[in-house]
Every structure is written in C-alpha cells, then in structure tokens.
Design a protein around this motif. Structure first.
Motif, mmCIF file in Angstrom:
data_model
loop_
_atom_site.group_PDB
_atom_site.id
_atom_site.type_symbol
_atom_site.label_atom_id
_atom_site.label_comp_id
_atom_site.label_asym_id
_atom_site.label_seq_id
_atom_site.Cartn_x
_atom_site.Cartn_y
_atom_site.Cartn_z
ATOM 1 N N LEU A 38 47.624 73.637 35.284
ATOM 2 C CA LEU A 38 46.878 73.455 34.040
ATOM 3 C C LEU A 38 47.495 72.274 33.309
ATOM 4 C CD1 LEU A 38 46.551 77.143 32.752
ATOM 5 C CD2 LEU A 38 45.034 75.897 34.297
ATOM 6 N N LYS A 39 46.713 71.217 33.153
ATOM 7 C CA LYS A 39 47.219 70.016 32.483
ATOM 8 C C LYS A 39 46.524 69.861 31.140
ATOM 9 C CE LYS A 39 47.957 65.055 32.925
ATOM 10 N NZ LYS A 39 47.851 63.846 33.778
ATOM 11 N N PHE A 40 47.318 69.752 30.081
ATOM 12 C CA PHE A 40 46.781 69.611 28.732
ATOM 13 C C PHE A 40 46.913 68.152 28.284
ATOM 14 C CE2 PHE A 40 47.252 74.060 29.139
ATOM 15 C CZ PHE A 40 46.377 74.652 28.226
ATOM 16 N N ASP A 41 45.774 67.547 27.959
ATOM 17 C CA ASP A 41 45.742 66.177 27.442
ATOM 18 C C ASP A 41 45.277 66.224 25.986
ATOM 19 O OD1 ASP A 41 46.541 64.839 29.761
ATOM 20 O OD2 ASP A 41 44.523 64.921 30.579
ATOM 21 N N ASN A 42 45.980 65.508 25.127
ATOM 22 C CA ASN A 42 45.615 65.486 23.711
ATOM 23 C C ASN A 42 44.802 64.237 23.378
ATOM 24 O OD1 ASN A 42 47.053 67.903 22.964
ATOM 25 N ND2 ASN A 42 48.938 66.750 23.231
ATOM 26 N N SER A 43 43.776 64.435 22.570
ATOM 27 C CA SER A 43 42.920 63.333 22.132
ATOM 28 C C SER A 43 42.663 63.475 20.638
ATOM 29 C CB SER A 43 41.587 63.346 22.902
ATOM 30 O OG SER A 43 40.815 64.478 22.531
ATOM 31 N N PHE A 44 42.000 62.467 20.085
ATOM 32 C CA PHE A 44 41.600 62.548 18.678
ATOM 33 C C PHE A 44 40.200 61.957 18.562
ATOM 34 C CE2 PHE A 44 41.314 61.995 14.175
ATOM 35 C CZ PHE A 44 42.205 62.915 13.608
ATOM 36 N N ASN A 45 39.236 62.850 18.379
ATOM 37 C CA ASN A 45 37.835 62.454 18.197
ATOM 38 C C ASN A 45 37.342 61.530 19.322
ATOM 39 O OD1 ASN A 45 35.388 62.614 16.868
ATOM 40 N ND2 ASN A 45 35.832 60.936 15.457
ATOM 41 N N GLY A 46 37.658 61.915 20.556
ATOM 42 C CA GLY A 46 37.158 61.170 21.711
ATOM 43 C C GLY A 46 38.082 60.104 22.245
ATOM 44 N N ASN A 47 39.169 59.811 21.537
ATOM 45 C CA ASN A 47 40.118 58.794 21.989
ATOM 46 C C ASN A 47 41.417 59.447 22.445
ATOM 47 O OD1 ASN A 47 38.454 56.504 21.210
ATOM 48 N ND2 ASN A 47 38.972 57.028 19.094
ATOM 49 N N ASP A 48 41.967 58.950 23.541
ATOM 50 C CA ASP A 48 43.263 59.448 23.996
ATOM 51 C C ASP A 48 44.294 59.248 22.889
ATOM 52 O OD1 ASP A 48 45.045 60.546 25.829
ATOM 53 O OD2 ASP A 48 45.724 58.569 26.454
ATOM 54 N N ALA A 217 42.555 68.714 24.508
ATOM 55 C CA ALA A 217 42.630 69.237 23.137
ATOM 56 C C ALA A 217 42.243 68.117 22.180
ATOM 57 C CB ALA A 217 44.037 69.727 22.822
ATOM 58 N N ASP A 218 41.186 68.331 21.408
ATOM 59 C CA ASP A 218 40.752 67.340 20.429
ATOM 60 C C ASP A 218 41.393 67.671 19.081
ATOM 61 O OD1 ASP A 218 39.541 65.493 18.821
ATOM 62 O OD2 ASP A 218 37.481 66.096 19.268
ATOM 63 N N LEU A 219 42.474 66.974 18.761
ATOM 64 C CA LEU A 219 43.245 67.272 17.552
ATOM 65 C C LEU A 219 42.483 66.965 16.271
ATOM 66 C CD1 LEU A 219 46.637 65.832 18.816
ATOM 67 C CD2 LEU A 219 45.825 68.183 18.974
ATOM 68 N N TYR A 220 41.446 66.173 16.377
ATOM 69 C CA TYR A 220 40.557 65.919 15.238
ATOM 70 C C TYR A 220 40.059 67.240 14.644
ATOM 71 C CZ TYR A 220 36.126 64.357 13.003
ATOM 72 O OH TYR A 220 35.088 64.125 12.143
ATOM 73 N N LYS A 221 39.842 68.225 15.518
ATOM 74 C CA LYS A 221 39.256 69.491 15.073
ATOM 75 C C LYS A 221 40.243 70.380 14.331
ATOM 76 C CE LYS A 221 35.583 69.524 18.505
ATOM 77 N NZ LYS A 221 34.933 70.246 19.628
ATOM 78 N N ILE A 222 41.529 70.040 14.346
ATOM 79 C CA ILE A 222 42.473 70.807 13.534
ATOM 80 C C ILE A 222 42.073 70.723 12.061
ATOM 81 C CG2 ILE A 222 44.864 70.940 12.717
ATOM 82 C CD1 ILE A 222 45.778 70.000 15.450
ATOM 83 N N LEU A 223 41.646 69.536 11.644
ATOM 84 C CA LEU A 223 41.247 69.320 10.247
ATOM 85 C C LEU A 223 39.736 69.320 10.061
ATOM 86 C CD1 LEU A 223 43.791 66.468 9.395
ATOM 87 C CD2 LEU A 223 43.951 68.878 8.754
ATOM 88 N N ASP A 224 39.013 68.896 11.091
ATOM 89 C CA ASP A 224 37.550 68.782 10.986
ATOM 90 C C ASP A 224 36.891 69.571 12.104
ATOM 91 O OD1 ASP A 224 37.148 66.881 8.728
ATOM 92 O OD2 ASP A 224 38.348 65.571 9.995
ATOM 93 N N GLY A 225 37.016 70.887 12.016
ATOM 94 C CA GLY A 225 36.396 71.784 12.971
ATOM 95 C C GLY A 225 35.372 72.645 12.268
ATOM 96 N N GLU A 226 35.388 73.915 12.587
ATOM 97 C CA GLU A 226 34.501 74.855 11.878
ATOM 98 C C GLU A 226 34.833 74.866 10.390
ATOM 99 O OE1 GLU A 226 33.957 79.656 11.884
ATOM 100 O OE2 GLU A 226 33.778 78.641 13.826
#
Length: 268
Positions: A38-48, A217-226
């Motif tokens: 299981l490989k976890f890659d972090n991104s932010f709103n579509g960008n690595d 993992a899209d870290l953008y969603k930590i602040l801008d998710g549901e």
C-alpha cells in the motif's frame, strides 16, 4: 447438410478450446500466501505535494506552504472478489505515513496475505480506542515509533493521528503565520476514522505476484472538504493558527475520512 455438420463441428471445437483455456486460467491458490504493498502519495488539489517551497491555495485564497505531513494508517482489511475478508493482524497493522521520509515513510508491505483477487481495502486513520486501552505496554514497538515521529503528545494524552503543519498567508493575514493541525483523542472523543476504497482493478496476490496499490491523499480536503475550515479564523498573533481540539477537530476528522482515493494498481 454438410454445411450444417461442418458448423456443428466448429462450434464444438471452439467450446472445447474455450473450456481448456478456462481450466488453465483457474489457478488453484488454496493455502498460498503472498504480499501486497500500500503506497500513500500526498497531493494538494490535484498537484503532487512538494514540502517547504510549493504554494498551495485553498478555496478561501489562503496560501499554504506545508512542511510536515504525517499520519497513522491502521487496521487494514482487504476484501476479495468473492466477498471473503482478510483482516491484517492487529499488532502488525499500525504504520506511519511521513511525506518527509520516502525511504520508509509511506509504502507499507503486508506479508502472509492469503492469495486471491482483492477488490477493496479498508484502513483507519489514527489509533482505535481498543488499541489505546491496551495501555502503554500493549502497544508493542509502535509507541516508540510514534514518539520518534512526534505523533505522541504523551501517553496519558494519547497519539496524534495526523500532523499537518506549515505557514500561511490569507487576505487578512499579510505576513506568513504558522499553522498546526493535529488530530487525535481529545477527552472522550477519539476522532479515529476509517476509510473504505474500491480498487479500479483487482489486486492479484500470489506467491509470485506482489500487487502495489497506490493511494492518493488530497490534503486540500483537510480544510476544504465536506466541512470548510479557514486558518485565519484560528490565527492568533504570536501563536499562529493552532487547531488541536475544539469544534473544528471533528469537522477535520470527517474531511480526512474522505480525502483518499485509489489512483491505480500494479500487479507485478
């Protein structure tokens, strides 16, 4: 009549070949085990994601430079195409994804996995209540590993499930200000969450095939998710924006539960 007999022979021959081919494909994997990564890659709103230098913009035009991304991945469960469920042994099922440590920080190899065609993966983010209640002595070596990664407030206060840190500016914060988001147990609220993802193709675990499941993992969603969180709402002069409890924490936990997706699966 000859044409009819000829066609009948062709149909029978095709059926025989198909049957033989099918038998060859049906490999018996009973008792066989293998590995899966299981490989976890972090991104932010579509960008690595790139630590320290990359400017990341939120929905409210807050500009973030991220320097720490760490989170605990736990309680992994795999489901086969026939519905059979394999729960990875609990004491082996606690890992730390660390964006700043690619050598050992965000690819996890599971061993002794029953062979099969897997279509679903479930995992937790954080440490579940049952595990924490085993006490410090019941954590095995994970307690020391979490402490080494600064994912432990103290034993009595518990683990940090996710650490997301850096600096930010916003329309109301001109000079770079620090931010720290730490999720975890706060009082009686554990803020532990689980994620279930369907695989786009089957992960074929065999003794000679080790699939790699790439999870983004899209870290953008930590602040801008549901739920929407503005760092500037929590900014204090000389302190920065520090979110480690309060009403924002369960909202961020909900966001975290929905920030993961499967990008692709390798069967090698």
């Amino acid at each position: 009549m000859k044409k009819i007999l000829y066609k009948a022979v062709i149909v029978a021959l095709c059926a025989f070949i198909t049957s033989c081919s099918s038998d060859q494909d049906q490999t018996d994997t009973t008792g066989e085990t293998g590995k899966i990564g299981l490989k976890f890659d972090n991104s932010f709103n579509g960008n690595d994601l790139i630590l320290d230098t990359q400017t990341n913009t939120t929905a409210h035009n807050e500009k973030l430079k991220v320097n720490v991304v760490r989170y605990i991945v736990s309680n992994i469960v795999l489901t086969k195409s026939d519905g059979t469920v394999f729960t990875y042994p609990k004491m082996k099922s606690y890992f730390i994804a660390d964006e700043d440590d690619p050598a050992s920080g965000y690819q996890f190899d599971l061993t002794d996995v029953p062979a099969g065609d897997y279509t679903k993966v479930k995992f937790g983010i954080g440490v579940d209540k049952e595990q924490w209640q085993l006490g410090a002595a019941g954590q095995g070596d994970f307690l020391a590993r979490a402490q080494a990664k600064d994912l432990l407030w103290s034993w009595s206060a518990g683990y940090k499930y996710l650490a997301f840190e850096g600096t930010f500016t916003s329309p109301t914060v001109d000079s770079p200000s620090s931010f720290m988001i730490h999720t975890g147990q706060i009082g009686g609220a554990y803020n532990y969450t689980e994620v279930t993802l369907d695989l786009p193709v089957k992960a074929l675990v065999r003794s000679n095939i080790t699939p790699a499941v790439h999870i983004v993992a899209d870290l953008y969603k930590i602040l801008d998710g549901e739920n929407t969180i503005k760092l500037s709402d929590y900014n204090e002069v000389g302190m920065g924006a520090m979110i480690m409890g309060g009403e924002a924490l369960p909202k961020i936990t909900t966001n975290i539960s929905k920030m993961f997706r499967i990008d692709h699966v390798h069967n090698d």
